[in-house]
Each structure stands twice: as C-alpha cells, then as structure tokens.
Scaffold this motif. Sequence first.
Motif, PDB file in Angstrom:
ATOM      1  N   LEU A 162       4.674  10.954  14.391  1.00  0.00           N
ATOM      2  CA  LEU A 162       5.621  10.820  13.282  1.00  0.00           C
ATOM      3  C   LEU A 162       6.180  12.183  12.922  1.00  0.00           C
ATOM      4  N   GLY A 163       7.488  12.215  12.631  1.00  0.00           N
ATOM      5  CA  GLY A 163       8.108  13.450  12.169  1.00  0.00           C
ATOM      6  C   GLY A 163       7.954  13.584  10.667  1.00  0.00           C
ATOM      7  N   ALA A 164       8.740  14.499  10.116  1.00  0.00           N
ATOM      8  CA  ALA A 164       8.667  14.742   8.682  1.00  0.00           C
ATOM      9  C   ALA A 164       8.990  13.462   7.923  1.00  0.00           C
ATOM     10  N   PRO A 165       8.251  13.222   6.844  1.00  0.00           N
ATOM     11  CA  PRO A 165       8.433  11.951   6.150  1.00  0.00           C
ATOM     12  C   PRO A 165       9.806  11.811   5.497  1.00  0.00           C
ATOM     13  N   ASP A 166      10.203  10.596   5.400  1.00  0.00           N
ATOM     14  CA  ASP A 166      11.449  10.203   4.759  1.00  0.00           C
ATOM     15  C   ASP A 166      11.029   9.630   3.418  1.00  0.00           C
ATOM     16  N   THR A 167      11.677   9.990   2.387  1.00  0.00           N
ATOM     17  CA  THR A 167      11.196   9.531   1.086  1.00  0.00           C
ATOM     18  C   THR A 167      11.582   8.099   0.786  1.00  0.00           C
ATOM     19  N   ALA A 168      12.678   7.622   1.401  1.00  0.00           N
ATOM     20  CA  ALA A 168      13.119   6.266   1.079  1.00  0.00           C
ATOM     21  C   ALA A 168      12.225   5.248   1.779  1.00  0.00           C
ATOM     22  N   TRP A 169      11.559   4.430   1.010  1.00  0.00           N
ATOM     23  CA  TRP A 169      10.761   3.354   1.620  1.00  0.00           C
ATOM     24  C   TRP A 169      10.923   2.100   0.796  1.00  0.00           C
ATOM     25  N   ALA A 170      11.520   1.104   1.406  1.00  0.00           N
ATOM     26  CA  ALA A 170      11.597  -0.196   0.766  1.00  0.00           C
ATOM     27  C   ALA A 170      10.686  -1.109   1.568  1.00  0.00           C
ATOM     28  N   PRO A 171       9.495  -1.389   1.030  1.00  0.00           N
ATOM     29  CA  PRO A 171       8.548  -2.181   1.826  1.00  0.00           C
ATOM     30  C   PRO A 171       9.156  -3.498   2.283  1.00  0.00           C
ATOM     31  N   GLY A 172       8.939  -3.819   3.540  1.00  0.00           N
ATOM     32  CA  GLY A 172       9.444  -5.075   4.079  1.00  0.00           C
ATOM     33  C   GLY A 172       8.612  -6.247   3.588  1.00  0.00           C
ATOM     34  N   ASP A 173       7.414  -5.959   3.138  1.00  0.00           N
ATOM     35  CA  ASP A 173       6.509  -7.024   2.717  1.00  0.00           C
ATOM     36  C   ASP A 173       5.813  -6.530   1.459  1.00  0.00           C
ATOM     37  N   ALA A 174       5.713  -7.400   0.483  1.00  0.00           N
ATOM     38  CA  ALA A 174       5.153  -6.986  -0.806  1.00  0.00           C
ATOM     39  C   ALA A 174       3.706  -6.531  -0.664  1.00  0.00           C
ATOM     40  N   ASP A 175       3.036  -6.947   0.366  1.00  0.00           N
ATOM     41  CA  ASP A 175       1.635  -6.584   0.540  1.00  0.00           C
ATOM     42  C   ASP A 175       1.455  -5.349   1.407  1.00  0.00           C
ATOM     43  N   ASP A 176       2.551  -4.733   1.858  1.00  0.00           N
ATOM     44  CA  ASP A 176       2.436  -3.490   2.617  1.00  0.00           C
ATOM     45  C   ASP A 176       1.948  -2.385   1.678  1.00  0.00           C
ATOM     46  N   ALA A 177       1.132  -1.510   2.202  1.00  0.00           N
ATOM     47  CA  ALA A 177       0.584  -0.448   1.366  1.00  0.00           C
ATOM     48  C   ALA A 177       0.292   0.765   2.227  1.00  0.00           C
ATOM     49  N   TRP A 178       0.302   1.918   1.586  1.00  0.00           N
ATOM     50  CA  TRP A 178      -0.058   3.137   2.308  1.00  0.00           C
ATOM     51  C   TRP A 178      -0.743   4.090   1.372  1.00  0.00           C
ATOM     52  N   HIS A 179      -1.375   5.089   1.972  1.00  0.00           N
ATOM     53  CA  HIS A 179      -2.187   6.014   1.208  1.00  0.00           C
ATOM     54  C   HIS A 179      -2.158   7.348   1.934  1.00  0.00           C
ATOM     55  N   ALA A 180      -1.763   8.401   1.237  1.00  0.00           N
ATOM     56  CA  ALA A 180      -1.785   9.720   1.860  1.00  0.00           C
ATOM     57  C   ALA A 180      -2.566  10.695   1.000  1.00  0.00           C
ATOM     58  N   GLY A 181      -3.282  10.143   0.075  1.00  0.00           N
ATOM     59  CA  GLY A 181      -3.995  10.997  -0.866  1.00  0.00           C
ATOM     60  C   GLY A 181      -5.226  11.616  -0.230  1.00  0.00           C
ATOM     61  N   PRO A 182      -5.958  12.350  -1.015  1.00  0.00           N
ATOM     62  CA  PRO A 182      -7.148  13.016  -0.498  1.00  0.00           C
ATOM     63  C   PRO A 182      -8.299  12.028  -0.315  1.00  0.00           C
ATOM     64  N   ALA A 183      -9.287  12.459   0.412  1.00  0.00           N
ATOM     65  CA  ALA A 183     -10.496  11.655   0.564  1.00  0.00           C
ATOM     66  C   ALA A 183     -11.297  11.734  -0.718  1.00  0.00           C
ATOM     67  N   GLY A 184     -12.183  10.781  -0.901  1.00  0.00           N
ATOM     68  CA  GLY A 184     -13.047  10.786  -2.067  1.00  0.00           C
ATOM     69  C   GLY A 184     -13.979  11.991  -2.029  1.00  0.00           C
ATOM     70  N   ASP A 185     -14.538  12.274  -3.168  1.00  0.00           N
ATOM     71  CA  ASP A 185     -15.466  13.382  -3.287  1.00  0.00           C
ATOM     72  C   ASP A 185     -16.783  13.001  -2.611  1.00  0.00           C
ATOM     73  N   GLY A 186     -17.171  13.781  -1.624  1.00  0.00           N
ATOM     74  CA  GLY A 186     -18.371  13.435  -0.870  1.00  0.00           C
ATOM     75  C   GLY A 186     -19.625  13.499  -1.715  1.00  0.00           C
ATOM     76  N   ALA A 187     -19.655  14.444  -2.695  1.00  0.00           N
ATOM     77  CA  ALA A 187     -20.869  14.607  -3.489  1.00  0.00           C
ATOM     78  C   ALA A 187     -21.026  13.462  -4.485  1.00  0.00           C
ATOM     79  N   THR A 188     -19.953  13.127  -5.196  1.00  0.00           N
ATOM     80  CA  THR A 188     -20.065  12.069  -6.207  1.00  0.00           C
ATOM     81  C   THR A 188     -19.781  10.702  -5.610  1.00  0.00           C
ATOM     82  N   ARG A 189     -19.274  10.670  -4.376  1.00  0.00           N
ATOM     83  CA  ARG A 189     -18.906   9.425  -3.704  1.00  0.00           C
ATOM     84  C   ARG A 189     -17.916   8.627  -4.553  1.00  0.00           C
ATOM     85  N   ARG A 190     -16.990   9.349  -5.176  1.00  0.00           N
ATOM     86  CA  ARG A 190     -15.972   8.680  -5.974  1.00  0.00           C
ATOM     87  C   ARG A 190     -14.599   9.054  -5.432  1.00  0.00           C
ATOM     88  N   ALA A 191     -13.665   8.123  -5.513  1.00  0.00           N
ATOM     89  CA  ALA A 191     -12.291   8.402  -5.098  1.00  0.00           C
ATOM     90  C   ALA A 191     -11.350   7.806  -6.131  1.00  0.00           C
TER      91      ALA A 191
END
Lengths: 522, 374
Positions: free
Chosen positions: A335-364
Amino acid sequence: MDARGAPLTPPLRRAAAGAAVALAALAAPLAAHVGAPDQWFAGPAGPYAVRVLIRDPGVVPGWAEVVIRTPPGVAQVGAAPFFWATGPGGAPAPDAATAVPGEPGLWTVRLLFLKTGAYGVRVTIDGAAGRGEVTVPFAALPRRTLAMDPALGAVLGVLGLVLVGGAIAVIGAGSREGTLPPGERPDDAARVRGRRAMRRGAVALATGLGIVALWWRVEDVVYRRNLYRPWEAAARVEPGPAGGRVLVLEVTDPRWTDRARRDWAPLIPDHGKLVHAFLLPADGGPSLAHLHPVPVDSSRFRAALPPLPAGRWRLFAEFVTEDGLPHTAVASLALGAPDTAWAPGDADDAWHAGPAGDGATRRADLGDGARVRLVGPAAPVAGAEADLAFEVENSDGAPAEVEPYLGMAGHAVVAREDGAVFVHLHPAGTASAAAAAALTVRRLADTARGAVAGRLAAGDAHAVHAAHATRAAPARLPGSLRFPWAFPSPGRYRVWVQVKRGGAIRTAAFELQVAPGAPARG
Amino acid sequence: MSTVLLAILVASTCSVVGVIWDISWHRTIGRDTFWSPPHLAIYAGGIVAGLVSGVQVLRATFGASVAARDGAVTVLGFRGPLGGWLAIWGGLAMATSAGFDNWWHDAYGLDARILSPPHVLLALGIIAIQVGAIVTALARQNAGAGGASLGLACAWSAAIVIAMTGTLLMNLVGYANTMHTSLYYIAAALPFPLFLVAFGQGTRLPWPATTTAALYMAMVLAMVWILPRFAGEPALAPIYTRVDRFVPPPWPMLLVAPALAVDLVLRATPTWPTGRRALALGAAFVLALLVVQWPFGAWQLSPGARNWFFAADQWEFSGRVSAWRYRFWRWEDAVAGAWAPLAFAGGVLVAIGVASATARVGLRWGAWMREVRR
C-alpha cells in the motif's frame, strides 16, 4: 449452567502414536483458517450450554477426537458425523461419548471421517432437561503426512530384509530339495538348480520391490499434492470511482475458478457477507482492517480501502461454499501513502491503525473513552486450551456494554507474527455459522448446485442455526467476551478484538508471546 | 489326513473367510479397527499356520524323528517341510504388514482400499500361507498316503487361493457390470489359467481343475448366502445407501466351465509341445469363460437376479448408487464408439494371449506340483 469457563483439554492426551512420530516439514501453511485446523464450538445444544472441540486428525480417512463439555445433570452424550452431500440423513447412529473419569461434565468420543470434504458433527445431549442437539461443522481435509519414526523404520527394515532373504532361501530350498524322495540328499545338479532358482527369485523380488517402491512414491506424491492449502488469490489497489482507494481481490485458484470441477460449489454468505477480508501488516504490527468485499464478477471482489498506513500487508479472505466448507484465500499487497477519503462500502467494514495495547496493564483503548482489558490467557502455552477473554470497561474500570456486531458481542482475530497462523474467532468458536446452516438443511436429494444456497437465502426454517441466531440478538450485550481457543503453535501472536459501540466498530490490539507446550501439530 | 495338514487347511480357510468377511464389513459397517472380528479371523489363520509350522521346524531340526527330518528341506540351516516354511514366511509377512499398515494409516489415512503397499504385503503373506497349505497337501498326496481325501484336500487348498485372488480382483472380475468388457476377460486370464492348469496337473482327482473350481464356487456361495443372514448397519458417514444386513460379495465367477475346458484339454493333449498346449489351454479358458459369463452378466443385471440366491445389485453404504448400477461398464463403448464390438474382439484376443502365457507357467508349476514331496 454456563459451561464455557471449564477447559476441555487438560485430562486429554493426543494419541500416543501422534507423539511418537516426527512431523514432516510442510512447506504450505495449513488452512481453512490458516495453521489452526482444530474446530471449536461454544453455544447451546437445546437447553444445555456446551463446548465442543473436534481435533483435526490431519489425514483422511482419519479418526478425530471429539471432546464435549456439558453442564452437570447430563446423563448421556452422543456424536455422529454426516457428510455434506447426504445432509443429516446420511449420519450413522450416534456414538456414545465416554465420561472422562474425575472430570464431571467432560466427555470424549472418537469419530472416523471417511471422505475429504465438509462434515457436520451432530452432538446429542440427554439429561434432566430433555434432549439437546447441535451441529458443529468440520472440514475433513488431508493436512499433513508423517515421516517414519526411525525405530519403527529400523524394525520394519530388519523384518523386510528377513522376508526378502527368507523368500529367496525358501525358493532355493523348494527347488533344490522339494521334489526329492524323503531322505535323499541333494546332489550337485539339485544344488545348481536351487542356486539358479534363488538367482531368479532374487531378480523377481527386486523387480517386485522396485515396482512397489515406485508405487509408494507415486502414492506419496499424489497425497502431498492433495494436501489442503489456502486458495491462491491476488490483491491490488485501484483508484475509486469517486476518489479514495479500492481493494480488488481476485481469487485465481482453480478450485474456485474452474467450475467444471466436481467439488466446485457456489459461495454462501456467512454472517450476511460473502467475503470477510482481513488486512494485517506484514511486519506483524497492530493495524487491522476487516472488510466485506462485494463481487464484481465470478472471481473478483472489491471493497473501498480504508486509509491504512503505507507498507506491505497480508490479506486473508474467508469464504464459505454451499457444501459447508470454509475457505481462506491468501494474498499480499503493498500500500502507498494513505488517502484520507474513505466511504465504507459496507456498514460493517472497520479498520484500526492505532497503537497496540499496553503490554504491562494488558489494556487497550477503544478510542471512545472505553478500553478493553485482556483477561486471559495469562501465560499462553501452545496446544493448551485457554480461552481468549476480554472485558470492555469504561475509563473508571466499570464494566461497559457493547452492541451486536455481525450478530454477536465481538469478533477476535488471531495471527502469528509470520502469518503462518490466522484465525477469525467468534464467541461461538471457530466454526462458521453459514457452514452449520448449509450442512443442516442439506438433503440427499439436493444434487443441483445452488439448491441449498437458495433455500438458505429463502430463510429455510432450519437455516437459522440456533447457536448463531443473528436476528434475535438484543440491542445491548455485556462487554464480557470469551472466545474458546488454544494457540496451535508457539511464537509471537497478535490478537485483535472488535466490538461495536455507539454505532461504530472499534478495535483493540494485543500482543501475546505463546510458549512452546506439549507436542502439537502444525 | 494328518493333524498338521488339517490345522494348516483350517488356518488357510480362516484367512480367506476373514478377507471376504472383512470386505463385507467395510461395505456394511465401514468402521475399521485392527481388532475387528474379520481381522481376527485373518490373523488367527496366520498365527495358527505359523505356529504349527514353527513346531514342525523345531521337530524336524532338533527332534528325534528321522522321518520328519528326511521329509524336510533346509532353510538357513533349519529343517522343515516346504509348506511349513511358506506358512512361516506368510505369518512373518502378515506381522510385518500390520506394523507397516498401521504407520500407513497414520501417514496417509485409513485407506478403505483393497490395494496399497502394506495390503499387498498382507495379501502376499496370506497367499504364502495358502500356497503352504497346497504344498503340504500335495506333498502328502505325492507321498502316496491317503487317497481321495488328500486329493480333495489339495483341491480345497487350491480353491482357497482362487477365492483369495478373485476377492483381491473383485473390482475387475466381481461385479456383473464388468462382464461385457474385454477387461474382465483379460483380468481373469492373469491368475486363473495359471492356477487351474497347475492344479489340474498337480491334484490327483479325476477332474482336478473342475473340482477345484466347484469348491471355490461353493466356498464363495456360502459367503454370499450366509453373510446377509447377519444384521449390520453403517457406523460411518457418508451413508448414501442404507443397509441393515451384511452386504454379500458378488456371485463367484462361473469358473467350473473354463475349469472343465482346462481338464478336457489337459486330458486330450498330453503329448503336445508345451507352447501349443498352453495356447490351447488359454483359448479354451477364455472362450469357455466368455460363453458362460456373458449371459450370466446379463442375467445378474436383470430384475430376476435381485434376490437372496443371486444376490445381485447389492452395494456398499458409502457409494452413491445411480443408473450405473444397472448398466454394463464398458471401456469399449467409451473409447471405440461404433467399433466397440471390434475393440471387444481385440480385447478377447489379448485375453487369450495372456491366458496362454499364464497357462504355460501353470504347466511348469503343475509339473513341479506332481513331484513335490517335502
């Protein structure tokens, strides 16, 4: 009544033979999920909450161990397999499961799967609350072969030499002395005759052994060629018609594209979608997209691509065919540089680019003020049953609620860092709801392709599988999630859990190190 | 008849009954463990024959009996009767195949097939025991002891080998659907002229090959009629066809007709050169088989044969039966189209060639059978 918390596996051992033989190295990752062929189910069988584990035997025909956990008060547990092509009508009388001593509510039974393809395992529970039944789908696919254990090879080799030598000696003796009157000793002519017969016998035996060796080789090659592997697919990114990027997934595998094949079957929707596609970073990072591409033609599917970060990605796309068989297509793409425009084709489509949960507290963090806590497993070991358990909580730690996402409280995705294991989990386990429904409504007379799919689409009375009733889900569910599971192999794993809150699908990512455990396949 | 011969004949019978029963078991119940009753019958045959023969070897090698020692052959320094050695080899081959087969199932799956490398070793072991029984009976017969009962013992032991071979080749020479293709006659020409010609010479009975073939038919017919008396139902999926009784084997081949032809040719041609004699035997075998088997195949596919006596149209639970069950399976139609009759005739000529070649081997083996004494 909830039997979900109790583990299925500790008192059980894999067949001793399984431990005694060395696994041959397998180049191809294993599938229908990838790398984790055991089937897990947790849900109701009539009035009983049960858990079912079907251990993949790896060979077909092969014996599979089925482990069933029931609540107390159950008198009898039975299980019977039926092949997809016959439907439930082609099942034998159920086999009675035996209660595991010292483990109340734990039952085991061995079932033999004769043919390659989808099976339903009908589990029947008889107890104080009457009879309960549930069908757990299972894909009987050849997934491995074994190298011969050196000790067994040595024993068989010695016996083989004795047999060859013995055969030549008996041929010689018969030719030399067999026709002599009793008491007469063989003369020179008889000895020459005997030696000649032994030479001829040796040549014949060598020829025969050569033919058998060649035959064995052919059998081995054919068997290995038929070992299950994921569908081949290609993925690419195209510009969308109204801006943004579009993911195009093309299934190139002849098992799908060649409709003249006897084993070809049309796709059926699972949780309302024909395809569940998961994009995972190839470097094992915490990002994830869960999309539902729609068909463009018979082999291409497309979905609007969310603004995932640039890099290499692995694509796992899951399908279910009308014969009740789950399929996973595997591809990779850059994948190249992200495009900001995203109109999901399906209401149940989802994505996540956030950080991983905290390994010590096991919370995200879920990004809406709530967070997910990884409750278990604390110290996962390969091959050991340990449910993935999560609690959704508010920022103050109080339990939070979730909304149904694709008909259930949450989804989990598990992948090993190197991509050799990929599984999409539900609270009901690894089994596909659509596969269970397709297997259940099939009748022996359903010989036309699409007959079952049509009935499923028309809402056949049986089609709404009790364990996966999607429409009846309440608007809010407790945010306490459990996924029945055992990690199939050691290594670094990424685990994502997806829930729906405030109408939006939210993803939390965790990292788990799985320790090597008892010898496990795959 | 001596105890040893009787024990080996019983063991040999046990193994062939076990094999036919086992195939019926697979077609009826399907589920297979090493300890299934038919397997026990097969292995009991191997164990009895191997042990009896082992005792004979010990007696002939270390015992005081001069007769035992004199009537034996030497293998690796030990003395023992030739039939006993064959039975010991067979027992060892069966034991080896058990270990090999067990691994094979783990590696490649529990093959529900008759032919796999470990099964071939098992079959060779069983056949070695059965040939051991033949040699034991022949040696007694040729020693001049007994009389008609020893001739019958020879014929019975020979019938067992024919039944075993016919069972292994069931897919080619069992089903009535195959009786109108030349492949049936080619497959039959491989083993049966060899056996019938050899036993026709070796067995001292008025009509040796015919008697052997009649005993073979009687043995298989007993299985055809007895097995369905027992209840059995599939324990495996897929179940395409419900069965509630043991599925019988197909009717035996009508081998009495070609066997009678073999007996007649053997009687008429004692002075002929071997090659010509083998050609006559091969042609007589194939043509006699064709004359009876062709109409019998048509009968077996007709509704009249669907009863307990002819046991036609009986299929295993795991096969998806359809209209093919009522048809002849002919490669000639698929390959040659309008020229199918010519293709069939060509195939029959091939069968005669094959039968002549195996009859020639049978003549040599039969000559040895007349002589074997130990």
